[in-house]
Motif scaffolding. Structure first.
Motif, mmCIF file in Angstrom:
data_model
loop_
_atom_site.group_PDB
_atom_site.id
_atom_site.type_symbol
_atom_site.label_atom_id
_atom_site.label_comp_id
_atom_site.label_asym_id
_atom_site.label_seq_id
_atom_site.Cartn_x
_atom_site.Cartn_y
_atom_site.Cartn_z
ATOM 1 N N ALA A 29 0.827 -1.217 0.000
ATOM 2 C CA ALA A 29 0.000 0.000 0.000
ATOM 3 C C ALA A 29 0.856 1.259 0.000
ATOM 4 O O ALA A 29 0.499 2.272 -0.612
ATOM 5 C CB ALA A 29 -0.930 0.003 1.205
ATOM 6 N N ASN A 30 2.005 1.202 0.660
ATOM 7 C CA ASN A 30 2.883 2.367 0.751
ATOM 8 C C ASN A 30 3.769 2.546 -0.471
ATOM 9 O O ASN A 30 4.362 3.618 -0.649
ATOM 10 C CB ASN A 30 3.782 2.259 1.988
ATOM 11 N N THR A 31 3.876 1.503 -1.299
ATOM 12 C CA THR A 31 4.845 1.557 -2.391
ATOM 13 C C THR A 31 4.131 1.544 -3.744
ATOM 14 O O THR A 31 3.605 2.570 -4.164
ATOM 15 C CB THR A 31 5.858 0.416 -2.272
ATOM 16 N N ALA A 32 4.061 0.411 -4.415
ATOM 17 C CA ALA A 32 3.498 0.376 -5.769
ATOM 18 C C ALA A 32 2.335 -0.584 -5.895
ATOM 19 O O ALA A 32 1.975 -0.978 -7.005
ATOM 20 C CB ALA A 32 4.591 0.001 -6.770
ATOM 21 N N GLY A 33 1.727 -0.965 -4.741
ATOM 22 C CA GLY A 33 0.676 -1.967 -4.794
ATOM 23 C C GLY A 33 1.260 -3.350 -4.988
ATOM 24 O O GLY A 33 2.479 -3.522 -5.085
ATOM 25 N N GLY A 34 0.386 -4.355 -5.039
ATOM 26 C CA GLY A 34 0.877 -5.718 -5.241
ATOM 27 C C GLY A 34 -0.178 -6.748 -4.901
ATOM 28 O O GLY A 34 -1.294 -6.414 -4.479
ATOM 29 N N ARG A 35 0.213 -7.995 -5.069
ATOM 30 C CA ARG A 35 -0.720 -9.106 -4.870
ATOM 31 C C ARG A 35 -0.065 -10.191 -4.035
ATOM 32 O O ARG A 35 1.084 -10.575 -4.298
ATOM 33 C CB ARG A 35 -1.136 -9.680 -6.229
ATOM 34 N N ILE A 36 -0.773 -10.643 -3.015
ATOM 35 C CA ILE A 36 -0.333 -11.777 -2.199
ATOM 36 C C ILE A 36 -1.239 -12.957 -2.525
ATOM 37 O O ILE A 36 -2.470 -12.826 -2.521
ATOM 38 C CB ILE A 36 -0.441 -11.463 -0.697
ATOM 39 N N PRO A 98 1.322 7.450 4.949
ATOM 40 C CA PRO A 98 1.848 6.085 5.151
ATOM 41 C C PRO A 98 0.934 5.231 6.028
ATOM 42 O O PRO A 98 0.416 5.685 7.045
ATOM 43 C CB PRO A 98 3.182 6.347 5.860
ATOM 44 N N HIS A 99 0.723 3.978 5.618
ATOM 45 C CA HIS A 99 0.018 3.000 6.447
ATOM 46 C C HIS A 99 1.026 2.347 7.383
ATOM 47 O O HIS A 99 2.221 2.289 7.094
ATOM 48 C CB HIS A 99 -0.644 1.945 5.562
ATOM 49 N N GLN A 123 12.435 7.894 9.304
ATOM 50 C CA GLN A 123 11.619 9.105 9.395
ATOM 51 C C GLN A 123 11.619 9.898 8.103
ATOM 52 O O GLN A 123 10.594 10.479 7.717
ATOM 53 C CB GLN A 123 12.108 9.968 10.558
ATOM 54 N N GLU A 124 12.773 9.961 7.414
ATOM 55 C CA GLU A 124 12.833 10.703 6.163
ATOM 56 C C GLU A 124 11.928 10.087 5.107
ATOM 57 O O GLU A 124 11.236 10.796 4.379
ATOM 58 C CB GLU A 124 14.279 10.759 5.642
ATOM 59 N N LEU A 125 11.914 8.749 5.040
ATOM 60 C CA LEU A 125 11.070 8.087 4.050
ATOM 61 C C LEU A 125 9.594 8.224 4.418
ATOM 62 O O LEU A 125 8.734 8.373 3.543
ATOM 63 C CB LEU A 125 11.467 6.614 3.928
ATOM 64 N N ILE A 126 9.282 8.176 5.710
ATOM 65 C CA ILE A 126 7.891 8.378 6.140
ATOM 66 C C ILE A 126 7.407 9.757 5.711
ATOM 67 O O ILE A 126 6.286 9.927 5.206
ATOM 68 C CB ILE A 126 7.769 8.205 7.670
ATOM 69 N N ALA A 127 8.266 10.765 5.880
ATOM 70 C CA ALA A 127 7.907 12.120 5.448
ATOM 71 C C ALA A 127 7.722 12.176 3.936
ATOM 72 O O ALA A 127 6.823 12.850 3.430
ATOM 73 C CB ALA A 127 8.981 13.107 5.893
ATOM 74 N N GLU A 128 8.561 11.449 3.202
ATOM 75 C CA GLU A 128 8.437 11.398 1.747
ATOM 76 C C GLU A 128 7.110 10.776 1.337
ATOM 77 O O GLU A 128 6.441 11.238 0.402
ATOM 78 C CB GLU A 128 9.607 10.599 1.165
ATOM 79 N N LEU A 129 6.684 9.712 2.037
ATOM 80 C CA LEU A 129 5.404 9.079 1.742
ATOM 81 C C LEU A 129 4.252 10.049 1.974
ATOM 82 O O LEU A 129 3.296 10.098 1.189
ATOM 83 C CB LEU A 129 5.225 7.820 2.606
ATOM 84 N N SER A 130 4.336 10.813 3.040
ATOM 85 C CA SER A 130 3.282 11.798 3.333
ATOM 86 C C SER A 130 3.243 12.886 2.264
ATOM 87 O O SER A 130 2.165 13.280 1.804
ATOM 88 C CB SER A 130 3.513 12.430 4.704
ATOM 89 N N ARG A 131 4.424 13.384 1.878
ATOM 90 C CA ARG A 131 4.463 14.439 0.863
ATOM 91 C C ARG A 131 3.899 13.960 -0.461
ATOM 92 O O ARG A 131 3.242 14.714 -1.178
ATOM 93 C CB ARG A 131 5.908 14.918 0.663
#
Length: 465
Positions: A29-36, A98-99, A123-131
């Motif tokens: 969900a946070n990246t490019a989607g996918g299937r399990i 971010p989820h 933390q930097e990547l979490i901020a990037e996800l929010s932006r």
């Protein structure tokens, strides 16, 4: 079930370890989607099926609802393969990133997908996800404690000569400046591009270049660190690569045409892509260029933006991480159009008969590998040094017993492209101690001129100048 696990696909035997499945759902969900797909051995791909599929489906939906925040609703379906029933969980890239896993919290419980693994986000990547959800890029953000005086506008104006006049309104239009609390301050992009003290605010926004002996990093032969303004850095990187390549000449036309043993068009595209798409919010992660005997690797900090896969990049799908930097590079004709860079690299490799370049996510970085047509032994450096010295010699001859301004030197050697002169002539001459500034304490002084050092005069004497 013949596809391998990767960024958007994972197999699970059953729901006996639900936490790992939930991590993967969050990461998708946070990246490019996918299937399990549940009910398949992830190593052997043996289809085992799911016992009590209806109960397991209900259980999984409850776990997702209870243990993941913000609320996430993937498509959970039952699929039949022969006599077996499998659970399919289709997760889409989320607009509420971010989820995270509730038990681990919004800081420790955020995961992203890298290859076939889940990686905890810092933390930097979490901020990037929010932006990425809010529509704001990192380089558009203000740097409140700086002023317009902290931007090297002279350097910016030199680059924009003939493109546009950089008056105050244009600086805002280009997002070099932004308004905050009633005053205009530089943006992160403005500082990254033309900041006078960029290293103070972004200490990792530089480029590390290395020439290694052989095909690994066991032994380094030469290296440089580049801390220049980002548009200038492009030419410095290319100059370093040329230094360790071989050059021939084509005399079939009226004017001599240099032929290099490395694919410069591809390399320039890869270098510019790395600079434009780097995640400058990351700590301890400069852009890296590594020249080996058989390949050149170019890495930038930051994984692909949410929603993007390697295949998307190859197809020319584009998402812009740094809007300010990308627009400036576009206006300066350093890039042509969004998303065309890697496609052009692939096309050029095909035309040159080279092995297809590889783009991959390595850790928290994106790496582009360009393979060379033939092995480059380290001895070729001496050959190129002579060629560089030939250019330096021309400059030394021009400075024979007189001081000259930058414009006068360029005119004397017959060049009007400033970056070429700086990195093929002036910079090598100064690095070797042949040329010096008349005002070394004020490098940007309008009265700045250049003269031969004692060593430069000795070279001039040896060559009969």
């Amino acid at each position: 079930m013949s596809q391998p696990e990767g960024k958007t696909l994972e197999f699970k035997r059953d729901l006996s370890s639900p936490k790992n499945i939930l991590k993967t759902i969050v990461a998708f969900a946070n990246t490019a989607g996918g299937r399990i797909i549940i009910g398949v051995e992830d190593s052997s791909r043996t289809i085992t099926g799911v016992t009590d599929p209806l109960d397991e489906e209900e259980r999984l939906c409850s776990l997702i609802a209870d243990l993941i925040a913000p609320r996430l609703v993937p498509d959970v379906d039952l699929i039949s393969v022969g006599e077996k029933t499998l659970l399919s969980v289709q997760v889409y890239p989320s607009g509420q990133r971010p989820h995270f896993l509730k038990k681990e919290g919004p800081i420790e419980g955020v995961y992203v997908r890298l290859g076939s693994t889940n990686r905890k986000a810092d933390q930097e990547l979490i901020a990037e996800l929010s932006r990425s959800c809010s529509g704001t890029s990192f380089d558009e953000m203000p740097v409140p404690d700086l002023t317009i005086e902290d931007l090297d506008l002279n350097a910016a104006k030199r680059w924009f000569t003939g493109v546009r006049e950089l008056h105050d309104k244009e600086l805002v239009t280009l997002r070099f400046l932004t308004s905050i609390q009633g005053k205009f301050v530089p943006t992160c992009g403005g500082v990254l591009l033309f900041g006078k003290r960029r290293d103070d605010y972004f200490p990792d926004a530089w480029v590390q270049c290395g020439r290694f002996i052989g095909t690994d990093k066991a032994e380094i032969f030469d290296h440089i660190e580049i801390h220049e303004h980002l548009p200038d850095a492009v030419e410095s990187i290319i100059l370093f690569l040329k230094k360790h390549a071989m050059r021939g000449a084509d005399f079939s036309e009226i004017r001599r045409k240099d032929l290099w043993s490395i694919p410069l068009i591809m390399l320039r595209e890869a270098v510019i892509n790395a600079i434009v798409h780097a995640d400058y919010s990351q700590k301890g992660a400069p852009i890296r260029v590594a020249f080996f005997d058989n390949r050149i690797e170019i890495e930038n900090p930051g994984i692909l933006l949410p929603g993007m896969t390697i295949e998307d990049v190859k197809q020319g799908v584009s998402k812009i991480r740094n809007r300010v930097i990308a627009r400036v590079f576009r206006e300066l004709d350093l890039i042509e159009q969004w998303g065309s860079g890697f496609r052009r690299i692939l096309r050029e490799a095909e035309e040159l008969g080279l092995t297809d370049p590889v783009i991959e996510e390595i850790g928290m970085r994106v790496r582009v590998t360009i393979f060379l047509a033939e092995t480059h032994q380290i001895q070729v450096t001496e050959q190129v040094t002579e060629q560089v010295t030939e250019q330096v010699t021309r400059l030394i001859n021009c400075l024979n017993n007189k001081d000259m301004s930058l414009r006068e030197m360029m005119s004397s050697v017959g060049l009007n492209h400033r970056p070429t002169f700086m990195y093929d002539y002036l910079k090598p001459a100064m690095d070797r101690g042949f040329v010096e500034m008349t005002h070394p304490d004020s490098p940007k002084s309008p009265k700045q001129r250049y003269r031969l050092t004692r060593r430069g005069k000795a070279v001039l004497s040896e060559k009969g100048g």
